[in-house]
Design a protein around this motif. Structure first.
Motif, PDB file in Angstrom:
ATOM      1  N   GLY A 341       0.840  -1.198   0.000  1.00 14.38           N
ATOM      2  CA  GLY A 341       0.000   0.000   0.000  1.00 14.38           C
ATOM      3  C   GLY A 341       0.871   1.242   0.000  1.00 14.38           C
ATOM      4  O   GLY A 341       1.708   1.423   0.888  1.00 14.38           O
ATOM      5  N   VAL A 343       1.021   5.362   0.047  1.00 12.50           N
ATOM      6  CA  VAL A 343       0.348   6.648   0.256  1.00 12.50           C
ATOM      7  C   VAL A 343       1.256   7.762  -0.233  1.00 12.50           C
ATOM      8  O   VAL A 343       2.483   7.668  -0.141  1.00 12.50           O
ATOM      9  CB  VAL A 343      -0.031   6.860   1.736  1.00 12.50           C
ATOM     10  N   LEU A 357      -4.120   5.069   5.318  1.00 13.19           N
ATOM     11  CA  LEU A 357      -2.902   4.374   5.748  1.00 13.19           C
ATOM     12  C   LEU A 357      -3.187   3.498   6.962  1.00 13.19           C
ATOM     13  O   LEU A 357      -2.798   2.313   7.000  1.00 13.19           O
ATOM     14  CB  LEU A 357      -1.820   5.400   6.058  1.00 13.19           C
ATOM     15  N   MET A 360      -5.200   0.436   6.055  1.00  8.00           N
ATOM     16  CA  MET A 360      -4.396  -0.606   5.416  1.00  8.00           C
ATOM     17  C   MET A 360      -3.554  -1.350   6.443  1.00  8.00           C
ATOM     18  O   MET A 360      -3.492  -2.586   6.425  1.00  8.00           O
ATOM     19  CB  MET A 360      -3.514   0.005   4.319  1.00  8.00           C
ATOM     20  N   LYS A 361      -2.916  -0.620   7.334  1.00  4.79           N
ATOM     21  CA  LYS A 361      -2.075  -1.272   8.339  1.00  4.79           C
ATOM     22  C   LYS A 361      -2.899  -2.183   9.238  1.00  4.79           C
ATOM     23  O   LYS A 361      -2.449  -3.275   9.610  1.00  4.79           O
ATOM     24  CB  LYS A 361      -1.346  -0.214   9.179  1.00  4.79           C
ATOM     25  N   THR A 366       1.449  -4.154   4.039  1.00  3.62           N
ATOM     26  CA  THR A 366       2.735  -3.479   4.141  1.00  3.62           C
ATOM     27  C   THR A 366       2.629  -2.128   3.446  1.00  3.62           C
ATOM     28  O   THR A 366       2.125  -2.045   2.322  1.00  3.62           O
ATOM     29  CB  THR A 366       3.844  -4.316   3.488  1.00  3.62           C
ATOM     30  N   THR A 367       3.093  -1.076   4.100  1.00  2.00           N
ATOM     31  CA  THR A 367       2.851   0.267   3.586  1.00  2.00           C
ATOM     32  C   THR A 367       4.138   1.015   3.275  1.00  2.00           C
ATOM     33  O   THR A 367       5.169   0.814   3.906  1.00  2.00           O
ATOM     34  CB  THR A 367       2.034   1.090   4.601  1.00  2.00           C
ATOM     35  N   GLY A 369       5.366   5.184   1.942  1.00  2.00           N
ATOM     36  CA  GLY A 369       4.885   6.541   1.805  1.00  2.00           C
ATOM     37  C   GLY A 369       5.835   7.414   1.024  1.00  2.00           C
ATOM     38  O   GLY A 369       7.044   7.419   1.305  1.00  2.00           O
ATOM     39  N   VAL A 382       4.450   4.747   8.260  1.00  2.00           N
ATOM     40  CA  VAL A 382       4.613   3.802   7.156  1.00  2.00           C
ATOM     41  C   VAL A 382       5.753   2.833   7.451  1.00  2.00           C
ATOM     42  O   VAL A 382       6.673   3.134   8.214  1.00  2.00           O
ATOM     43  CB  VAL A 382       4.885   4.527   5.817  1.00  2.00           C
TER      44      VAL A 382
END
Length: 607
Positions: A341, A343, A357, A360-361, A366-367, A369, A382
């Motif tokens: 993911g 952002v 954000l 998603m978490k 997994t993020t 930014g 992130v």
């Protein structure tokens, strides 16, 4: 996004409060005010409209005092009137507030039933009354804040002043940033380090749910459970020179011209020229395990995501979804741990994107930014921070932050491709070479400034303008239309050029200018075919292309804007320059407020 500054000073603070508000003007606002404590009273000056109105008010009626808070307000609850301008006072409490109190209506009803009188339509005044009621019941200021904060639902940054405690400011944050500045015998509160740049470089950032009791000699910070905590003091590195227009008429024009430099600075963090590789910051996860990419952003940043979709799918062969952050959570997206993911946010505080954000978490994603403010909420939350290095962007309409975000997105696409075994060493070398050339090509694109200024006079008289592009130039057409809308207030729309014949061509006549983004290349002929269909119906076309493209299709256009010949990968970075300049010069021709357009804020921290 509203602005806050508070000073516990050793001399009168009004002038410095105003200076701090000037540093926050870039955020957008429609009223302003300050309050100080002097001679045992709290006194205020407020004015609707621009900060100069408040300055004139102060010139006529000065405001002494060594303790004060100040605010620029972007109206949410209640019109931008003087009565609704901050600071708000109830009893012995005066307060300024960024954000939105979502449950203000039941709280207001409760307070009215308790006999309290309201003088504004704002949600902020509710907080002032809640605190004042606590004080009137004999509760000390710190305890009053601890009692009231859990009752507030929504997003807020607060700076609070108490008449009987001139050596105390209390700050609190939930969903909106707030910064503490440490001085010599003085301490400060501010929305960001830029607000405090002339006062101190020693900064601490409150974390989500924190509140702080600030005096001239000490700072006590508490978490949302009211437990004492320590937050690191950092050196901000922000200076007043960062918000100086220099020789430019507007910040926006300065920031357009800064793009070759800041994009080069950003790419230095992602390119290894000796190894001829594209790099990312160190991460704790393996990109080769990613099965899908979800990109979430708002406004201009969402168009970076759309360009990224073209790049990632073509280079890495990964499916990509791009969502407006304001819609993302509410459509109940299907999420799992195989997703990356991403952002994208200049400020790192955009409310919808921050909420996306966290959503998603919470669902195991997994993020990563792409963020310009490394101390922001998103940057801290992130899994992988991919910083841009655009520096402070003062103009409300994003320019240099946008192109730096594009540069980072290109690096991410290349890294995903390499991790999945879809990028040969030769192809990676080519990408490195092209990205290295991007700043010089952007600098060459700035040479079109005079030609664009000339055609802008024609565009400025239009009521409607259409933008066309294909492939990655389609999101750029959307961005061009958005820029024009934002600062000139002309209705504009961007379309994928092949979609014109499916409806929008009905809008075409001799009064509707058509801006066509068409670099020579694989999609050029089809774009030009759509352009010529519009010309046959009277469209006044401005063609933005390279010399080859203009030679093939420049006839019958009211203007042609020549760009350097570039590879398709970096064309979005280069073609960002003319669409930004066009919006700028049209706005100047119309006489609108370029840097602070009406109804807009730099960072949207409320949903």
């Amino acid at each position: 996004m509203c602005g806050i500054i508070g000073i516990l000073g050793s001399s009168d603070v009004s002038d410095r409060l105003i200076e701090g508000l000037r540093r926050l003007e870039y955020r957008g606002y429609d009223s302003a005010g300050i309050a100080t404590i002097h001679d045992g009273i709290i006194d205020r000056r407020r004015a609707e409209g621009k900060l100069n109105n408040l300055v004139a008010r102060l010139a006529a009626d000065p405001l002494p005092g060594h303790t004060g808070i100040a605010h620029t307000r972007w109206a949410t609850h209640g019109a931008p009137t003087e009565d609704n301008a901050h600071p708000h006072t109830a009893g012995d409490v005066t307060i300024v507030h960024n954000g939105i109190i979502e449950n203000f209506k039941p709280l207001r009803d409760e307070l009215i039933a308790d006999g309290r009188k309201f003088l504004s339509q704002t949600d902020t005044e509710v907080v002032a009354h809640l605190l004042a009621r606590e004080i009137e019941r004999g509760v000390a200021p710190r305890a009053a804040v601890a009692n009231v904060l859990p009752r507030l639902h929504g997003a807020f940054a607060l700076a609070i002043m108490f008449r009987n405690e001139p050596d105390l400011l209390i700050g609190a944050r939930l969903g909106a940033p707030l910064t503490i500045g440490y001085g010599d015998g003085e301490n400060y509160l501010g929305s960001d380090a830029l607000a405090l740049a002339s006062l101190t470089q020693r900064i601490a950032y409150l974390e989500e749910g924190d509140w702080a009791a600030v005096s001239r000699g000490s700072v006590e910070i508490f978490d949302r459970d009211n437990k004492p905590v320590k937050r690191p003091i950092t050196i901000s590195g922000v200076s007043g020179a960062m918000i100086d227009k220099g020789n430019y008429r507007h910040f926006m024009l300065k920031e357009i011209h800064e793009q070759p430099v800041v994009v080069a600075q950003t790419l230095q963090s992602y390119l290894r020229p000796v190894e001829e590789q594209v790099a990312l910051p160190q991460m704790d996860f393996d990109l080769s395990t990613v099965e899908r990419v979800v990109i979430v952003a708002c406004g201009t940043a969402s168009y970076v995501g759309m360009v990224g979709k073209y790049w990632i799918e073509s280079l890495a062969r990964l499916p990509v979804e791009v969502d407006f952050a304001s819609e993302f959570r509410y459509r109940e997206p299907v999420l799992d741990g195989r997703i990356l993911g991403v952002v994208i946010s200049q400020s790192g505080e955009t409310a919808d994107t921050l909420a996306a954000l966290r959503h998603m978490k919470a669902n195991g994603v997994t993020t990563a930014g792409i963020i310009n403010v490394p101390t922001s909420s998103m940057a801290r939350e992130v899994d992988l921070l991919m910083p841009t290095h655009a520096g402070p962007e003062i103009g409300v309409a994003s320019t240099k932050a946008f192109t730096c975000q594009l540069a980072v997105m290109a690096a991410l696409a290349a890294n995903l491709a390499r991790a999945r075994g879809k990028l040969t060493p030769e192809a990676e070398r080519y990408i490195v070479h092209q990205l290295t050339e991007a700043p010089a090509a952007m600098n060459a694109a700035l040479a079109c400034d005079e030609a664009i200024a000339a055609v802008a006079k024609t565009i400025s008289t239009a009521r409607d303008v259409l933008y066309l592009g294909r492939g990655p130039e389609y999101p750029m057409a959307l961005e061009g239309a958005l820029k024009l809308k934002e600062i000139s207030y002309i209705h504009a729309e961007g379309y994928a050029s092949g979609e014109m014949k499916h409806g929008p061509i009905a809008l075409i006549d001799e009064n509707v200018p058509l801006i066509v983004l068409a670099p020579a290349g694989p999609l050029f002929d089809k774009t030009v075919s759509n352009m010529q269909e519009a010309q046959a119906r009277g469209a006044q076309v401005v063609l933005i292309s390279d010399a080859e493209g203009i030679a093939q299709a420049g006839d019958n256009c009211i203007a042609t804007i020549e760009m350097p010949k570039v590879a398709p990968l970096i064309a979005p970075l280069v073609y960002a320059v003319p669409i930004q300049l066009l919006a700028y010069h049209v706005a100047v021709a119309k006489g609108t407020d370029v840097d602070q357009p009406r109804n807009l804020a730099k960072s949207v921290t409320v949903e």
